[in-house]
Write an enzyme that holds these catalytic residues in place. Structure first.
Site, PDB file in Angstrom:
ATOM      1  N   HIS A 174     -31.231  55.228  31.745  1.00 28.58           N
ATOM      2  CA  HIS A 174     -32.303  55.048  30.485  1.00 28.58           C
ATOM      3  C   HIS A 174     -32.175  56.896  30.157  1.00 28.58           C
ATOM      4  O   HIS A 174     -32.593  57.675  30.586  1.00 28.58           O
ATOM      5  CB  HIS A 174     -33.768  55.026  31.213  1.00 28.58           C
ATOM      6  CG  HIS A 174     -34.747  55.234  29.910  1.00 28.58           C
ATOM      7  ND1 HIS A 174     -36.220  54.797  30.209  1.00 28.58           N
ATOM      8  CD2 HIS A 174     -34.536  55.826  28.751  1.00 28.58           C
ATOM      9  CE1 HIS A 174     -36.849  54.976  29.307  1.00 28.58           C
ATOM     10  NE2 HIS A 174     -36.131  55.730  28.266  1.00 28.58           N
TER      11      HIS A 174
ATOM     12  N   HIS B  81     -31.151  58.516  26.216  1.00 28.33           N
ATOM     13  CA  HIS B  81     -31.000  58.404  24.828  1.00 28.33           C
ATOM     14  C   HIS B  81     -29.990  59.361  24.510  1.00 28.33           C
ATOM     15  O   HIS B  81     -29.844  60.708  25.040  1.00 28.33           O
ATOM     16  CB  HIS B  81     -32.131  58.877  24.281  1.00 28.33           C
ATOM     17  CG  HIS B  81     -33.328  57.907  24.388  1.00 28.33           C
ATOM     18  ND1 HIS B  81     -33.528  56.887  23.424  1.00 28.33           N
ATOM     19  CD2 HIS B  81     -34.062  57.603  25.259  1.00 28.33           C
ATOM     20  CE1 HIS B  81     -34.559  55.995  24.260  1.00 28.33           C
ATOM     21  NE2 HIS B  81     -34.973  56.635  25.248  1.00 28.33           N
TER      22      HIS B  81
ATOM     23  N   HIS C 159     -37.903  49.392  25.609  1.00 32.07           N
ATOM     24  CA  HIS C 159     -38.843  50.127  25.842  1.00 32.07           C
ATOM     25  C   HIS C 159     -40.264  49.378  26.067  1.00 32.07           C
ATOM     26  O   HIS C 159     -40.533  48.770  25.042  1.00 32.07           O
ATOM     27  CB  HIS C 159     -39.031  51.458  25.045  1.00 32.07           C
ATOM     28  CG  HIS C 159     -38.336  52.426  25.305  1.00 32.07           C
ATOM     29  ND1 HIS C 159     -36.887  52.453  24.933  1.00 32.07           N
ATOM     30  CD2 HIS C 159     -38.252  53.980  25.591  1.00 32.07           C
ATOM     31  CE1 HIS C 159     -36.215  53.526  25.330  1.00 32.07           C
ATOM     32  NE2 HIS C 159     -37.166  54.653  25.494  1.00 32.07           N
TER      33      HIS C 159
ATOM     34  N   GLU D 146     -45.019  52.146  28.175  1.00 29.44           N
ATOM     35  CA  GLU D 146     -44.850  53.797  28.281  1.00 29.44           C
ATOM     36  C   GLU D 146     -46.038  54.140  27.228  1.00 29.44           C
ATOM     37  O   GLU D 146     -47.031  54.874  27.880  1.00 29.44           O
ATOM     38  CB  GLU D 146     -43.633  54.128  27.351  1.00 29.44           C
ATOM     39  CG  GLU D 146     -43.393  55.721  27.303  1.00 29.44           C
ATOM     40  CD  GLU D 146     -42.441  56.238  26.392  1.00 29.44           C
ATOM     41  OE1 GLU D 146     -42.023  55.280  25.448  1.00 29.44           O
ATOM     42  OE2 GLU D 146     -42.022  57.206  26.520  1.00 29.44           O
TER      43      GLU D 146
ATOM     44  N   ASP E 245     -34.071  60.165  30.510  1.00 30.67           N
ATOM     45  CA  ASP E 245     -34.640  60.006  29.300  1.00 30.67           C
ATOM     46  C   ASP E 245     -34.099  60.838  28.104  1.00 30.67           C
ATOM     47  O   ASP E 245     -32.926  60.307  27.487  1.00 30.67           O
ATOM     48  CB  ASP E 245     -36.330  59.971  29.096  1.00 30.67           C
ATOM     49  CG  ASP E 245     -36.784  59.056  28.128  1.00 30.67           C
ATOM     50  OD1 ASP E 245     -35.960  58.196  27.538  1.00 30.67           O
ATOM     51  OD2 ASP E 245     -38.268  59.062  28.051  1.00 30.67           O
ATOM     52  N   ASP E 246     -34.532  61.869  28.218  1.00 26.53           N
ATOM     53  CA  ASP E 246     -34.323  63.007  27.150  1.00 26.53           C
ATOM     54  C   ASP E 246     -34.080  64.327  27.682  1.00 26.53           C
ATOM     55  O   ASP E 246     -34.839  64.942  27.407  1.00 26.53           O
ATOM     56  CB  ASP E 246     -35.075  62.879  25.714  1.00 26.53           C
ATOM     57  CG  ASP E 246     -35.023  61.493  25.066  1.00 26.53           C
ATOM     58  OD1 ASP E 246     -34.239  61.208  24.552  1.00 26.53           O
ATOM     59  OD2 ASP E 246     -36.262  60.872  25.155  1.00 26.53           O
TER      60      ASP E 246
HETATM   61  N1  ADE Z   1     -36.522  57.609  21.897  1.00 29.77           N
HETATM   62  C1  ADE Z   1     -36.442  58.844  22.649  1.00 29.77           C
HETATM   63  N2  ADE Z   1     -37.237  58.671  23.742  1.00 29.77           N
HETATM   64  C2  ADE Z   1     -37.956  57.845  23.653  1.00 29.77           C
HETATM   65  C3  ADE Z   1     -39.084  57.478  24.511  1.00 29.77           C
HETATM   66  N3  ADE Z   1     -39.499  58.103  25.784  1.00 29.77           N
HETATM   67  N4  ADE Z   1     -40.016  56.409  24.201  1.00 29.77           N
HETATM   68  C4  ADE Z   1     -39.746  55.632  23.155  1.00 29.77           C
HETATM   69  N5  ADE Z   1     -38.602  56.111  22.327  1.00 29.77           N
HETATM   70  C5  ADE Z   1     -37.955  57.078  22.617  1.00 29.77           C
HETATM   71 ZN    ZN Z   2     -36.644  56.326  26.362  1.00 31.29          ZN
END
Ligand code: ADE
Ligand code: ZN
Length: 331
Positions: A16, A18, A189, A192, A270-271
């Protein structure tokens, strides 16, 4: 003295991540300065829409095929440095069509860069193409067809990102039918920014093999039991959940409870560009904040490998190497 196994040495998959959101902060700055742009902000978002806007602005520093290839390469290199044996970055080709002319052109660049990086850094790379819940479902279906078209160039899964509170799973049934019938894993996703109903829809309507996040399943004990009785893996991102206020703190985060219930969970960043920690940091946080022991950390790593889109012979070999890690002497 407490002796601990090296979490860098623990074989693991990053499921996971991006693509643009995993860019190195130094690369964001360097590219922005090169194009004489204001360096995009990566902190100070409060809610998801502000976060999402920041994400899209950060992605605008990518202006050439070399820039995009560089980001892919560095994301793979960072995974290798963190001890990943496999990474499955997700991307939305439409984010770059204004720059590269067509969605095909974007995917061509990413698949070529991913293959080169896989060779260069010695780890497996599968790609996830994703739809966007805030865009018309027809766009996601186009992405799904594209993903299937590039299946023999290491596109292994289909995702669905962005604001879960805006676009329900039902809108994206056709996209996921196309992806699954084309042989891709379904990894939307869900759970969340919306609750258990959204997770149920991801399972029932989108045929999820994995759920990116999925943590709000904890609000429904029956759903937790359903997940525990299944092979579905939750690709959990603890720091992201705290930063986006899905959970108030590590102490309040449901990861331990999900694992105790027997749900397969992987741990992910994630990011990292916007949230801070990378993959290895998240494993370290599992140890320091959740107090997970090595058996549990190995279970998470094994789930990440088994939930991945990697070829089955690799999955077997890497799972065995997780057992070897656990059997190894403490250092
Ligand atoms: N795009 C990038 N990060 C995300 C996240 N945590 N939830 C949904 N879309 C995303
Ligand atoms: Zn994500």
């Amino acid at each position: 003295m407490t002796e601990l196994r090296s979490l860098q040495m623990l074989p693991k998959a990053h499921l996971h991540a991006h693509l643009e959101g995993s860019m190195r902060p130094s690369t964001l700055t360097e590219l922005a300065e090169h194009y004489e742009m204001i360096v995009p902000e990566t902190s100070g978002y409060g809610d998801f829409p502000a976060f999402s806007a920041m994400y899209k602005t950060a992605a605008t520093v990518i202006k050439t095929a070399d820039d995009l290839s560089r980001v892919v390469s560095e994301v793979v290199e960072d995974a290798a440095l963190d001890g990943a044996v496999w990474i499955e970055p997700s991307f939305q080709p439409r984010m770059h069509t204004a720059t590269f002319g067509s969605v095909e052109a974007v995917v061509e660049i990413v698949v070529d860069a991913a293959a080169a990086a896989s060779n260069a850094f010695g780890i497996g790379v599968g790609l996830m193409i994703a739809g966007d819940r805030t865009e018309p479902p027809a766009n996601a279906t186009e992405n799904a067809r594209l993903a299937v078209k590039f299946k023999d160039q290491n596109v292994v899964s289909f995702g669905l990102a962005s604001d879960e509170a805006v676009g329900p799973a039902e809108w994206f049934k056709e996209s996921f039918d196309v992806a699954r019938e084309g042989g891709l894993l379904s990894a939307p996703h869900a759970g969340e920014l919306a609750g258990p109903g959204s997770v149920v829809a991801a399972l029932d309507v989108l045929g999820a093999d994995r759920l990116q996040h999925g943590v709000r399943a904890i609000e429904d004990p029956e759903l937790v039991k359903r997940l525990a009785d299944s092979t579905v893996c939750l690709d959990v991102c603890p720091t992201s959940n705290i930063m986006l206020r899905v959970a108030d703190s590590f102490a309040e985060h449901p990861l331990r409870e999900l694992l105790d219930a027997g749900v397969f969970c992987s741990v992910n960043a994630d990011d990292s560009l916007l949230f801070g920690p990378g993959l290895l940091d998240e494993y370290e946080l599992c140890r320091s904040e959740f107090g997970f022991n090595d058996e549990l950390l190995a279970r998470i790593a094994r789930s990440s490998i088994e939930g991945s889109g990697a070829p089955s012979d690799k999955v077997l070999a890497w799972s065995a190497s997780v057992d070897e890690w656990l059997a190894s002497a403490l250092v």
